[in-house]
Scaffold this motif. Structure first.
Motif: not given
Length: 551
Positions: A120-133, A145-150
């Motif tokens: 539900q947080m809609t995390v879809h890129n590396a920046a979002g992952v790092k923020f939560l980390e 919506e995140v595909g294999l390449a992403d």
């Protein structure tokens, strides 16, 4: 980075679904309590049921993640805090969180409580992952919506645990961003009350109200169901930590069948990814337990119109055949699938769909309980159909019974147990137990060993009684006996000591999950509730007052 076998994460909307998930091979299960979960209309678990669920799963080495993934209202913070204390002390393995304010509250109270960022947080890129980390989250459940390449790019930028959905329902909107249900019905998906308006029929019109042509069906907002069974090796390469099955609103039999199929496929793919293949039977079984049509979603790129199942927003089953003849309440058709009494079928007619349970069939002029593909059969129908109407098989009795057996039968999810028995004259019976995880216990009985008059104690007698483990989490692997010749112990005594040993071993296994509150946190808890009561009294005198209490 050392790649580890991904966990298989299953849904549970009620205790039966939990057992279905565990018994069919889930490594972890996610479920919700009576509040703060994004599936308010699932059966869910009260506190007593949550405690039982944690004990049942933990005794079998299965992790439990609790959904606390709604947006939390300011006036609910007191209830939330009380709930968090309960979950922390009972040993929940992690919390699934959407609300960043709730995450901050949890980290302030329980720095060691693992947090998983909800889809539900809609995390879809590396920046979002790092923020939560940086916020202290252990895992991110990525947007659907995140595909294999992403996925591959995100993995390059972070070593954080990544979780993805591999099977089940999809949302029309971006994960966590849909306000449709809230807007038209006052039931917010972000508060756990989605009414699924995307599954309703709609007609598209232009600015003058004229209906547009070229739409394949009446459900232009209803996505197909996700299925990534064939993509498991790609997910291994992407370094995904957890493979998640959607379905807290689904029946236990659905959970049992889907978890079983993904468990077998996951093990097979991990052992030999180069030669991994999905069988037609696996796809057949997945489709029969529930499907709206299958899609790989955004995994290989934007699917466009192929994402939507325009014609039917609920279970469509598998195509069975077409009506060849309809006379006097009986129809004839040639079946493309095995069919037997107890299966359920559905007719797609010009007036919609109608279903029935197959009770009797005639084949080649005789009554038949089951028929093979290619057979022309005749059955009775109590409603009107016509020649050419399509027929779908929506329920397979044998598949459902197989799934149901794993829920109601003897537990198959067992921990290997090694037992030593000491039975001497003039001494109480001693049972020592040790499981494969190193937990051990020893229990002495009350009866003092006597000289046998008729039947002395034998190894076989002891084995039969010690092996009566029923629905416990243990499976007797080896029995070592030190039995003095001529000694006698009643069978009832052996059973009583065995029961005490099993209880002691289960308690030993569960203690590792339970947490104690530090003394300073207990003092802060008392102070918090005192301040909360003071503020509540103020609010009673001044209605509409909004307050926040810091710890």
């Amino acid at each position: 980075m050392i790649k580890r076998k991904p966990e298989l994460l299953a849904p549970a909307g009620d205790p039966q679904a939990l057992k279905a998930a565990v018994e069919n091979g889930a490594d972890a299960v996610y479920l919700g309590g009576e509040m703060f979960g994004a599936r308010a209309y699932a059966g869910n678990f009260d506190r007593s049921a949550l405690k039982s669920a944690l004990e049942y799963a933990h005794a079998r080495n299965v992790r439990i993640y609790i959904t606390v993934n709604t947006l939390v209202d300011n006036g609910e913070l007191g209830e939330l805090t009380d709930y968090l204390f309960f979950l922390y002390q009972e040993g929940a393995d992690a919390l699934i969180i959407q609300d960043l304010g709730a995450a901050g509250l949890i980290k302030g109270l329980f720095p060691d409580f693992p947090l998983h960022a909800s889809t539900q947080m809609t995390v879809h890129n590396a920046a979002g992952v790092k923020f939560l980390e940086d916020m202290g989250f252990q895992r991110v459940i990525l947007a659907r919506e995140v595909g294999l390449a992403d996925l591959m790019e995100i993995r390059k930028e972070s070593l954080m645990e990544l979780e993805v959905f591999v099977h089940g329902a999809l949302c029309f909107c971006y994960s966590g961003q849909c306000l449709f249900s809230s807007m038209i019905g006052g039931r917010s998906g972000n508060r756990g009350c989605c009414a699924q308006p995307c599954r309703l029929p709609y007609h598209l019109v232009d600015e003058k109200g004229r209906e547009l042509s070229g739409i394949p069906g009446e459900h232009p907002l209803s996505p197909k169901d996700l299925m990534l069974l064939r993509e498991l090796p790609d997910l291994f390469i992407a370094g995904i930590s957890s493979l998640k099955i959607e379905g807290r609103m689904k029946r236990p039999e659905y959970v049992a069948a889907v978890v079983r199929i993904y468990r077998e496929a996951l093990d097979r793919a991990w052992d030999d990814p180069q030669n991994y293949a999905v069988s037609s039977q696996e796809i057949h079984d997945l489709a029969l337990v529930f499907n709206r049509g299958f899609t790989t979603g955004y995994f290989h790129g934007n699917p466009g119109r192929q994402l939507i199942g325009y014609t039917k927003p609920n279970n469509r089953g598998l195509y069975l055949g077409r009506v060849l003849r309809f006379e006097k309440g009986k129809i004839a058709f040639k079946t493309r699938l095995p069919l037997e009494a107890g299966d359920e079928i559905e007719f797609w007619t010009g007036d919609g769909s109608r279903g029935l349970t197959v009770e009797k069939m005639n084949f080649a002029g005789r009554k038949a309980e089951q028929v093979s593909p290619g057979s022309q059969v005749e059955i009775s129908v109590s409603f009107h159909v016509q020649k050419g109407d399509r027929i779908f098989k929506t329920h397979d009795r044998r598949l459902a019974e197989q799934a149901h057996e794993t829920i109601t039968g003897i537990s198959r999810r067992r921990v290997p147990l090694y037992v030593r028995v000491v039975a001497h004259l003039g001494e109480p019976l001693l049972l020592e137990g040790r499981d494969e995880d190193g937990f051990s216990a020893a229990v002495r009985g009350e009866f003092i060993g006597e000289k046998a008059i008729k039947h002395e104690l034998t190894r076989e007698t002891v084995r039969v009684q010690v092996d009566r483990l029923g629905n416990t989490p243990f499976d007797l692997m080896d029995l070592e006996c030190d039995i003095e010749p001529g000694v006698m112990f009643p069978v009832s005594e052996i059973n009583a000591v065995r029961r005490q040993l099993i209880i002691a071993l289960e308690n030993a296994r569960l203690r590792r999950f339970q947490r104690s509150l530090p003394a300073d946190l207990r003092d802060r808890e008392k102070a918090y509730w005192f301040r909360l009561k003071e503020r509540a009294d103020i609010c009673k005198k001044k209605p509409g007052t909004v307050f926040w209490i810091s710890r």
